[in-house]
Structures are given as C-alpha cells and as structure tokens.
Design a protein around this motif. Structure first.
Motif: not given
Length: 745
Positions: A53-70
């Motif tokens: 992965v590199n900066e500037g790339e276009w990302l398409d992601a599928r997953g779940r939003w979570v709230i991380d304690a930290r």
C-alpha cells in the motif's frame, strides 16, 4: 475444519485516497491507513490486510466500523482493494512514497511534469520514453519497469482472489504461498488451497471452486473430497479407512453418486496420492500416501534399529544396580532391575506401566548408569511440560521432540534425518503414548543405527491426538522387547488418585472416600444432575471451595478437564463461563469465535514452528494492542506475539479437553462427566483424566456416565496396520543389514 466467517448484516463501504500509511507489516500484510474520504472533514482510519500500500492510492474497503478503546473509530476491513490514483497530485504523492523502486519525490515531480496523468501508461507501455526525463538512464529505467510489473502482478492476483470470495487475510496467505503463479494455480485446481494454505479447508476451497465454475460432480472435486474425508478421519486417529466405507462416506459428504467417487478413488490410487493395502480384513484399507509411507518406514526403521550390538561397553549389571541404588538411596523392584538390564543390552526397549509403578525412578536409573559409561544420552518428550518434568526427574536436559529434531521454521521439515542423524548413543523418549504416527516416523528415522532407543509410556492412557496407536501397536507386535511395570510402590499406593486410576483400568468404579477419610483424601466424586446446575457447582468448586480448603491458587493450580468441546459441560461453554468468573473486563479482541482478554489463560492449538510453540502449550495473555493489532502470550519464560489474524492458533484454556491435557500434570483437576459426553465416554479417557492430577482429583459425575466410562474399553478403535508391518519386518528381515531402505518422497 476451518469455516469462513460470514457477516450477519451488509458490510460498511468506504472509498477514498490513502493520505498516510501509519503502519504496514510486510510479513503479515496488516496495515493501518489514514484515508481521505469525500464528505468527511478529517481522514478516517482503516485497518486491514494487503500485500502493499502506498500514499496517494485509491482505496475501496468493506468492513465494519468499530470504536477502539485506545484509538477511537476505525473501519476493520474484510476486503481491501487499492488502485492507482488518476489525478496529477495523487500520482505525484503515489510516486513520491517510493511505491516504485527508483523513483523518489524529486523524480516523481519531474515525471508528472513531463507526462501528466499519462505517466503510468508510459511506464507500462512505452518505458523507453522515461529516459527523456533528467536523471533516468538505462539502469534506472530497467529498475522502474521491473518494479512496476511486479506491482501489477500482485494487484491482479489480489483482485482475482477478492472477486472469488477470498478474504483479505487469506488472499495474502495465498499470494505469499504461490507468488506470481497464484491465479494460474488456483484456476487449475482450487482445491490446492485446502492442502497448502493454513486456515482454508476443503469447504472453503469448495466454495471458491464453485465460483470458478467447477462442476460439483467433477472428478477434480471427487478426488479432493476423498483426500478431505481421509484427512478428517485422521482427526479420529485413523491412519486409513476401509475402501467401501470410505467411498460411501465421501459420496454422502460430497452429495454426489458413489460411482463418481469410486472412479476418482481409482485415479487417486493410480497417481499415488492414495494407497490401497490388503489388510486381512473384510475390505482393503485406503491410506493417504504420506501416512502409508510413515507406517512402512517406521516399521522398517524400528526393526532395523533393534538389531545389532548395544553401544554400552561391557558392564557388571549387578554392580551397576547396587551403585545406582546407593546413588538414589532406593531399592529397585525386580521388574525395574530386569528393565535396567535390558536397557543396557537391547537396542530397543519399551517400558510401560501405570501411575505409581516407578517408571520415573527407572528412567533416572537408566540414564545414570549409561551416562556413567560415557554414553551420550538424549532425552525427549512430545510436549514442553512433559520434557520439563523429565528434566527435573533426571537432572539432564530434555527437549520436546520438535526441538530435538531441529524443526526448520520456514518449511516445517526436520533437520535431523537419516542423512543427518542425531548425535547421541542412546535416546530415551517419554510419554510415548502421545506420539502419533508421523512424529514417531520422523523420530525413529533420525536415531543413528548404532544407537539404542528406550520408549517410555503408559499404554493404557488415551492414544495420540493425531493418527495412529504407535505405542500400543509396537507393544502388541512383539517385534521389540517390552517391560511392563505393574507393582505399585507403597508410598504411591497411599494415594486415592493412584489407587482409583488402577481400579478404573481394571474396569472397576472408583472408590469414594469413607466418612473418616474425607478430610485426608486426594480424590472425590461429587454427584451432579442437570448440566446447568453442574456448571454452577463447578464454578463454585474452582473459584472458592478448592482454593479455600486445599490452599491452592484458583487459576494457576486448578485445571478443568472435560471429555469434549461441545455441550454445556464442554470446553467451549466452560471456558466462557470461567472467563466471565476469572477475567470479565479488560482490553480484548474478538476473533474466530473467542474473546481474548488481557490476563486470559490460553492454549496453542497447532504446531507453529516459526514461533517455536506447539499444540498443547499453555500461557497467559500479557498484552493486547488494538492499534497495531497484536497480542502477546507468555509461555513459561518467554513472550510470543500474534497478529489478530493469527489468533486461530489460540483457544481459551480455563477448561481443556482431556485429550489436550495428555503429557501434562496439574496440582488439581476438576473433571465433569455427564451422559451428554456419551460419544467419548470410555475407560482410557477417564483413566487419563485421573492421572493428570498430582494432589487432588474431583469428579463431577452422574452415576450413569461414570459407569459407562468404566465399562467401555473398546470404544474408539483405530484403523492402522503398524502392528502387522512390524511383525512382517521382524520375520522377513531377521538381519537388519538386509532391511531395504524405505524411499522418502
């Protein structure tokens, strides 16, 4: 069998530009990314798995939003696709991030100025034009082109795998295994994934094959299904299976006609992937080729090793016995003295017997005598705990079998082989009832032909978790000498644990302590009825009653052992109940059906040669880092790190199955036995459970379940022909020099 995790609701979808690569692990592919998403005032955090992965790339992601304690809100991506940017600024950022070897920030700016948004097409289709840009000569141009083509191949592989329902984590494992040939390999035979990729079983590979258009009635599927069914049968301890029964079982599990399976079986046998052996039974047996080889080679090598002269020089055995008795201030029993004589004269010896009969004392005496004669003695056992106990008993270093054979973490192969044998004169292997066929094969073949081998174990315990009944088959074959210790020593006979273990082994119900014996006893039976009430009682015993009465630590000293995983009184449910009681709060991660929490007691459930931890090792979680998604477990005196995607190697260990407890001892064990455990209730299981406790054993049992376990002595028979092969080798080749070498694959 691994199963893909399927979300219950649609996955959340995020697209945007990778603004910063916060973290990327090249070995596991795990990444933490900051992504600029349209409509969001600040970049969002996305975590997932990708080869690069590199900066500037276009990302398409599928997953779940979570709230991380930290670290707050983040998208945990199940699929993560990256494409190259298509704007001048994005392209410059991408090239400036060293995405392509040979291009830095300054050169990236010059390339975008020279070619604009056409720069990627120039690199791929007209690379010689790159030389018109200041600073690019033939060497740099070649490096840029090579790097570009490598990236293109990786992207095509990941897109292909994602499009066929493969999760990012598994796609990365596939890419690491097959490299540039991944697409071709998977298209040719998607079932190779079940054979080669950890975490992908036949059912997952079958779903991928269906997406690729493989017909459910195809021979390819039937052949892979046969291997899968045989592999599943090894989980029940079988080395092989009757041919007609195998065809019937495979046809039922694959839901295809038996004629297709029978034809596939013939092809598998013709190509050597499966082996048919006439066994004197109603049907011939069918083996996976590797297990057939292991059984043939083990029989040949063990018989060959038994021939010849013992490496011990001439010895006055009576004087040696008097010397070792004086050394240890003991008196050896007649059977122990006879075994000591055989251990100094015979090349291969089996020593077996139950608890309290002096196996440990005998092993220590053998080691002392042979070491005094300047012989190089090696000690080993299947598990780390068993090896540690052997070291403490003898004062000599003992290793696990895997460490002794020097496993190569990269390949899983052993460095010590017939061509590079162990450097020793005598090898003593303890707890050999636990050793399965493949491991026994590798161990015996690595012993040099001049050396002696002593196999020690309790043949009446459960056989190995893996395929085979090696110790029993060796004893029953009559091909090597066997010393069976039966006399229970006076001090051991005072233990109700040992007395009841021997009662169970003779088919008798354990004796409960009388009224006057209850205070001093080390063995108790507590009657139970409904499983739900039994769970409550078990928690009370483990958390308060036993620690208070016997001055034990509830977590470190007491181990819950249960016959099986499933059910209210199975390991899975008991682990969840005990976790809630012992460790209800703290940093945690949910993976593979478990919640792993800081402080939890966990067990390694498969051999991991790279980390040097093995199936059955127990440790404690000492760190859970949700930012870099790693978890640390302390095993004895060292820390082992896991990424969250590797937690399928661990399970909670507040309660473990009796099979998993083989080779281990605990100050106290609590064992629930109920009729819901019926499929596994048998004498050797109860006997093994009783012999795991050193100071205290508590059975929580129904009268019926206890009676069933004591009565059933022939349950769980395994298909193996090692006994017959040992007899054949011993009869056919009385001179070891005539034994043919079994070819390795």
């Amino acid at each position: 069998m691994p199963a893909d995790e399927k979300p219950q609701q649609p996955l959340d979808h995020v697209t945007g530009v990778v603004e910063r690569v916060t973290f990327h692990n090249e070995e596991s592919g795990f990444s933490v990314l900051r992504v600029r998403v349209r409509g969001r005032p600040v970049p969002v955090t996305v975590v997932g798995t990708t080869p690069s992965v590199n900066e500037g790339e276009w990302l398409d992601a599928r997953g779940r939003w979570v709230i991380d304690a930290r670290h707050g809100q983040q998208l945990r991506a199940e699929t993560l696709r990256l494409t190259r940017p298509d704007t001048p600024d994005g392209i410059e950022a991408y090239l400036s991030s060293k995405a392509v070897r040979g291009i830095g920030p300054a050169l990236a700016a010059r390339l975008v100025k020279a070619f604009g948004v056409d720069v990627f097409r120039v690199i791929e289709e007209d690379p010689e034009r790159l030389r018109t840009v200041d600073g690019i000569g033939p060497g740099r141009q070649a490096a840029i082109t090579t790097s570009w083509l490598e990236q293109k191949a990786v992207r095509e592989i990941m897109v292909f795998l994602h499009s066929h329902g493969v999760s990012a984590t598994r796609a990365f494992r596939i890419f690491k295994t097959y490299g540039d040939a991944a697409i071709e390999t998977v298209q040719h035979d998607p079932y190779c994934l079940a054979r080669d990729i950890r975490g992908i079983g036949f059912l997952s590979a079958d779903r991928i094959a269906e997406r690729l258009g493989v017909d459910r009635h195809s021979e390819l599927r039937a052949r892979a299904g046969l291997e899968w069914v045989l592999q599943e049968l090894t989980n029940d301890g079988h080395c092989a299976f009757p041919q007609a029964d195998l065809v019937e079982r495979a046809a039922g599990m694959l839901e295809i006609p038996a004629e297709i399976v029978a034809g596939a079986l013939q092809r598998e046998i013709a190509e050597g992937r499966l082996v048919r052996r006439e066994s004197g039974r109603d049907q011939p047996l069918v083996y996976l080729a590797g297990l057939d080889l292991a059984e043939r080679a083990l029989a040949a090598n063990l018989v060959a090793l038994a021939r010849g002269r013992h490496p011990c020089p001439p010895i006055d055995l009576d004087a040696a016995i008097r010397w070792v008795e004086a050394q240890r201030d003991i008196t050896l029993a007649p059977a122990q003295r006879d075994a000591l004589r055989q251990a100094t004269t015979g090349k291969v010896l089996v020593i077996t017997g139950g608890p309290g009969v002096g196996k440990t004392t005998l092993v220590d005496s053998i080691v002392r005598v042979l070491a005094a004669k300047k012989l190089r003695v090696g000690l080993c056992a299947p598990t780390g705990r068993a090896a540690k106990r052997l070291s403490e008993a003898t004062g000599h270093e003992a290793k696990t079998i895997h460490r002794l054979l020097a496993v190569d973490p990269a390949t899983g192969a052993f460095r010590h082989t017939p061509e590079n044998p162990l450097d020793l004169d005598v090898l003593v292997a303890d707890e050999t009832s636990m050793i399965d066929l493949p491991l026994a094969h590798h161990l015996v073949r690595a012993v040099p032909r001049h050396a002696a081998l002593v196999l020690v174990g309790d043949v009446d315990q459960l056989p190995s978790v893996g395929p085979g009944c090696v110790l029993r088959d060796v004893i029953d074959s009559g091909a090597v000498p066997v010393c069976r210790l039966t006399e229970v020593f006076r001090q051991a006979a005072a233990s109700a644990i040992i007395a009841n273990a021997h009662r169970v082994n003779r088919g008798l119900l354990p004796a409960r302590p009388g009224k006057g014996e209850r205070e001093a006893s080390d063995f108790y039976v507590v009657d139970i009825d409904e499983p739900s009430h039994a769970v409550e009682l078990l928690l009370k015993l483990v958390m308060t009653s036993i620690p208070r009465r016997f001055k034990m630590d509830a977590l470190d000293d007491i181990q819950v052992l249960t016959p099986m995983q499933r059910g209210e009184l199975g390991a899975r449910n008991l682990n969840q109940a005990l976790q809630r009681a012992f460790n209800p709060e703290g940093p945690s991660v949910e993976r593979f059906g478990w919640t792993f929490r800081l402080g939890d007691k966990v067990m390694q459930i498969e051999n991991d040669y790279e980390r040097d931890v093995f199936n059955g090792d127990i440790g404690r979680i000492t760190d859970v880092d949700t930012e870099v998604r790693t978890l640390v477990v302390r095993f004895d005196d060292r820390d082992v790190s896991y990424t969250f995607d590797e937690l399928d190697e661990l399970a909670l260990a507040y309660a473990v199955t009796i099979h998993k407890a083989q080779g281990s001892e605990y100050p106290a064990v609590v064992v629930p036995l109920h009729t819901q455990h019926y499929p596994l209730l048998q004498r050797n299981l109860l006997y093994t459970a009783l012999t795991r406790g050193r100071r205290l054993v508590v059975l929580l049992a129904t009268e019926k379940a206890l009676a069933i376990a004591v009565r059933r002595a022939d349950a769980g028979a395994r298909f193996t022909t090692l006994r017959e092969r040992l007899r054949e080798a011993a009869a056919r080749y009385p001179d070891a020099r005539a034994l043919p070498r079994v070819a390795e694959p």
